[in-house]
Design an enzyme around this catalytic site. Structure first.
Site, PDB file in Angstrom:
ATOM      1  N   LYS A  14       0.952  -1.159   0.047  1.00  0.00           N
ATOM      2  CA  LYS A  14       0.134  -0.074   0.046  1.00  0.00           C
ATOM      3  C   LYS A  14       1.004   1.090   0.087  1.00  0.00           C
ATOM      4  CE  LYS A  14      -2.024  -1.473   3.928  1.00  0.00           C
ATOM      5  NZ  LYS A  14      -1.365  -2.593   4.142  1.00  0.00           N
ATOM      6  N   ARG A 161      11.535  -2.169  10.568  1.00  0.00           N
ATOM      7  CA  ARG A 161      10.512  -1.721  11.611  1.00  0.00           C
ATOM      8  C   ARG A 161      10.272  -2.850  12.612  1.00  0.00           C
ATOM      9  NH1 ARG A 161       4.981  -0.090   8.120  1.00  0.00           N
ATOM     10  NH2 ARG A 161       4.321  -1.245   9.791  1.00  0.00           N
ATOM     11  N   ARG A 172       0.012  -9.582  12.908  1.00  0.00           N
ATOM     12  CA  ARG A 172      -0.671  -8.615  12.116  1.00  0.00           C
ATOM     13  C   ARG A 172      -1.553  -9.325  10.974  1.00  0.00           C
ATOM     14  NH1 ARG A 172       4.480  -5.698  10.679  1.00  0.00           N
ATOM     15  NH2 ARG A 172       3.038  -4.620   8.873  1.00  0.00           N
TER      16      ARG A 172
HETATM   17  P1  AP5 Z   1       4.892  -1.670   1.746  1.00  0.00           P
HETATM   18  O1  AP5 Z   1       4.419  -0.743   0.736  1.00  0.00           O
HETATM   19  O2  AP5 Z   1       5.497  -1.107   3.140  1.00  0.00           O
HETATM   20  O3  AP5 Z   1       3.600  -2.504   2.378  1.00  0.00           O
HETATM   21  P2  AP5 Z   1       2.086  -2.153   3.221  1.00  0.00           P
HETATM   22  O4  AP5 Z   1       1.320  -2.517   2.524  1.00  0.00           O
HETATM   23  O5  AP5 Z   1       2.441  -0.699   3.237  1.00  0.00           O
HETATM   24  O6  AP5 Z   1       2.789  -2.744   4.461  1.00  0.00           O
HETATM   25  P3  AP5 Z   1       2.483  -2.172   6.161  1.00  0.00           P
HETATM   26  O7  AP5 Z   1       3.151  -3.121   6.702  1.00  0.00           O
HETATM   27  O8  AP5 Z   1       2.978  -0.742   5.963  1.00  0.00           O
HETATM   28  O9  AP5 Z   1       1.168  -2.205   6.119  1.00  0.00           O
HETATM   29  P4  AP5 Z   1       0.377  -2.373   7.734  1.00  0.00           P
HETATM   30  O10 AP5 Z   1      -1.160  -2.240   7.089  1.00  0.00           O
HETATM   31  O11 AP5 Z   1       0.448  -3.385   8.303  1.00  0.00           O
HETATM   32  O12 AP5 Z   1       1.091  -1.237   8.503  1.00  0.00           O
HETATM   33  P5  AP5 Z   1       0.876   0.259   8.800  1.00  0.00           P
HETATM   34  O13 AP5 Z   1       2.034   1.059   8.899  1.00  0.00           O
HETATM   35  O14 AP5 Z   1      -0.454   0.765   8.110  1.00  0.00           O
HETATM   36  O15 AP5 Z   1       5.678  -2.744   1.331  1.00  0.00           O
HETATM   37  C1  AP5 Z   1       6.131  -3.965   1.978  1.00  0.00           C
HETATM   38  C2  AP5 Z   1       7.482  -4.341   1.497  1.00  0.00           C
HETATM   39  O16 AP5 Z   1       7.328  -5.004   0.218  1.00  0.00           O
HETATM   40  C3  AP5 Z   1       8.525  -3.270   1.399  1.00  0.00           C
HETATM   41  O17 AP5 Z   1       9.705  -4.021   1.626  1.00  0.00           O
HETATM   42  C4  AP5 Z   1       8.491  -3.078  -0.220  1.00  0.00           C
HETATM   43  O18 AP5 Z   1       9.806  -2.550  -0.569  1.00  0.00           O
HETATM   44  C5  AP5 Z   1       8.151  -4.356  -0.669  1.00  0.00           C
HETATM   45  N1  AP5 Z   1       7.313  -4.210  -1.940  1.00  0.00           N
HETATM   46  C6  AP5 Z   1       6.138  -3.623  -2.056  1.00  0.00           C
HETATM   47  N2  AP5 Z   1       5.735  -3.782  -3.232  1.00  0.00           N
HETATM   48  C7  AP5 Z   1       6.451  -4.419  -3.841  1.00  0.00           C
HETATM   49  C8  AP5 Z   1       6.335  -5.043  -5.326  1.00  0.00           C
HETATM   50  N3  AP5 Z   1       5.517  -4.700  -6.187  1.00  0.00           N
HETATM   51  N4  AP5 Z   1       7.351  -5.754  -5.551  1.00  0.00           N
HETATM   52  C9  AP5 Z   1       8.239  -6.270  -4.682  1.00  0.00           C
HETATM   53  N5  AP5 Z   1       8.385  -5.599  -3.393  1.00  0.00           N
HETATM   54  C10 AP5 Z   1       7.386  -4.854  -3.071  1.00  0.00           C
HETATM   55  O19 AP5 Z   1       0.226   0.000  10.221  1.00  0.00           O
HETATM   56  C11 AP5 Z   1       1.042  -0.105  11.300  1.00  0.00           C
HETATM   57  C12 AP5 Z   1       0.510  -0.657  12.772  1.00  0.00           C
HETATM   58  O20 AP5 Z   1      -0.168   0.877  13.025  1.00  0.00           O
HETATM   59  C13 AP5 Z   1      -0.737  -1.506  12.729  1.00  0.00           C
HETATM   60  O21 AP5 Z   1      -0.203  -2.814  13.101  1.00  0.00           O
HETATM   61  C14 AP5 Z   1      -1.561  -0.762  13.929  1.00  0.00           C
HETATM   62  O22 AP5 Z   1      -1.071  -1.198  15.120  1.00  0.00           O
HETATM   63  C15 AP5 Z   1      -1.420   0.467  13.702  1.00  0.00           C
HETATM   64  N6  AP5 Z   1      -2.645   0.942  12.749  1.00  0.00           N
HETATM   65  C16 AP5 Z   1      -2.097   1.786  11.527  1.00  0.00           C
HETATM   66  N7  AP5 Z   1      -3.503   2.199  10.944  1.00  0.00           N
HETATM   67  C17 AP5 Z   1      -4.340   1.859  11.726  1.00  0.00           C
HETATM   68  C18 AP5 Z   1      -5.766   1.914  11.823  1.00  0.00           C
HETATM   69  N8  AP5 Z   1      -6.396   2.281  10.801  1.00  0.00           N
HETATM   70  N9  AP5 Z   1      -6.465   1.310  12.898  1.00  0.00           N
HETATM   71  C19 AP5 Z   1      -5.934   0.928  13.961  1.00  0.00           C
HETATM   72  N10 AP5 Z   1      -4.465   0.734  13.991  1.00  0.00           N
HETATM   73  C20 AP5 Z   1      -3.877   1.153  12.862  1.00  0.00           C
END
Ligand code: AP5
Length: 216
Positions: A14, A161, A172
């Site tokens: 994302k 992270r 997660r």
């Molecule tokens: P990346 O783009 O970082 O993936 P992502 O989908 O953004 O994954 P996240 O882990 O950030 O999502 P998340 O939802 O768990 O975490 P968030 O920060 O929202 O890509 C991942 C990896 O893959 C990278 O190394 C990238 O380089 C690689 N990659 C990407 N695309 C690729 C491709 N096409 N080909 C090859 N490699 C690729 O949330 C963290 C924490 O915050 C949660 O656990 C929760 O505690 C809290 N939180 C956040 N939002 C909320 C909410 N709305 N409600 C409640 N708690 C929340």
């Protein structure tokens, strides 16, 4: 006002695809994960509340999340176009977002579900590295920095992270299945869900979304 959502499991890409879309559209990227990490770093009241949930891979309470999103939207012009990343994550957040948008006479225009198999998700999360300074996202094998440990964009140091540890990743993914997957049916019933194949190159995923966006 317009609003789109990037929906998908942890590691679906994302944040990565949001960075590409931001460069070729005028949508504001609003990542609740990034906002929370900044709050934790700044030791603000929201950060202090969120830290323990994030460390365990649990969701931060809905009221906290809706509060930070509302504050953010109140700072932006009424004509802003939003690209939400990692928000909403529960039905209560989805209802809250709907109510917030309704205040501006707006609604969710499109929800892009990034579809990635579980083994790819785990591989992406375990190899992710993030720049401490500018937040750019890399992967040790798939999207490496030119110099190991150094951000290509700003020269900052990259790090893993803390919630990308093996045990937290498993939780997660389970939290996503239990608390967020229900949103797929919720948005499908409202006719705004677009399923996007997202296991390939990040540019292909971004192009698929741009093609749908052009028709919205
Ligand atoms: P990346 O783009 O970082 O993936 P992502 O989908 O953004 O994954 P996240 O882990 O950030 O999502 P998340 O939802 O768990 O975490 P968030 O920060 O929202 O890509 C991942 C990896 O893959 C990278 O190394 C990238 O380089 C690689 N990659 C990407 N695309 C690729 C491709 N096409 N080909 C090859 N490699 C690729 O949330 C963290 C924490 O915050 C949660 O656990 C929760 O505690 C809290 N939180 C956040 N939002 C909320 C909410 N709305 N409600 C409640 N708690 C929340």
């Amino acid at each position: 006002m317009k609003a789109i959502i990037l929906l998908g499991a942890p590691g679906a890409g994302k944040g990565t695809v949001a960075a590409l879309l931001k460069a070729s559209t005028d949508y504001l990227h609003v990542s609740t994960g990034d906002m929370l990490r900044e709050a934790v770093k700044a030791r603000s009241p929201v950060g202090l509340q969120a830290k323990s949930y994030m460390e365990k891979g649990e969701l931060v309470p809905d009221a906290v999340i809706l509060g930070i999103v509302r504050e953010r939207m109140e700072r932006e012009p009424k004509t802003a176009k939003y690209m939400f990343d990692g928000f909403p994550r529960t039905l209560e957040q989805a209802a809250g977002l709907g109510a917030l948008l309704a205040q501006f006479g707006a609604k969710v225009d499109g929800v892009f579900l990034l579809d990635v198999p579980r083994d790819v998700l785990v591989d992406r999360l375990s190899g992710r590295r993030v720049c401490r300074q500018c937040g750019a996202v890399y992967h040790v094998r798939n999207i490496p920095t030119k110099v190991e440990g150094v951000c290509d964009l700003c020269g900052g140091a990259t790090y893993q992270r803390p919630d990308d540890s093996e045990a937290t990743v498993v939780n997660r993914l389970e939290v996503y299945r239990r608390q967020t997957e229900g949103l797929i049916a919720w948005y499908r019933e409202r006719g705004v869900l677009f399923e996007i194949e997202a296991a390939g190159a990040k540019e292909d995923t971004s192009d698929r979304i741009l093609r749908v966006l052009a028709g919205l």
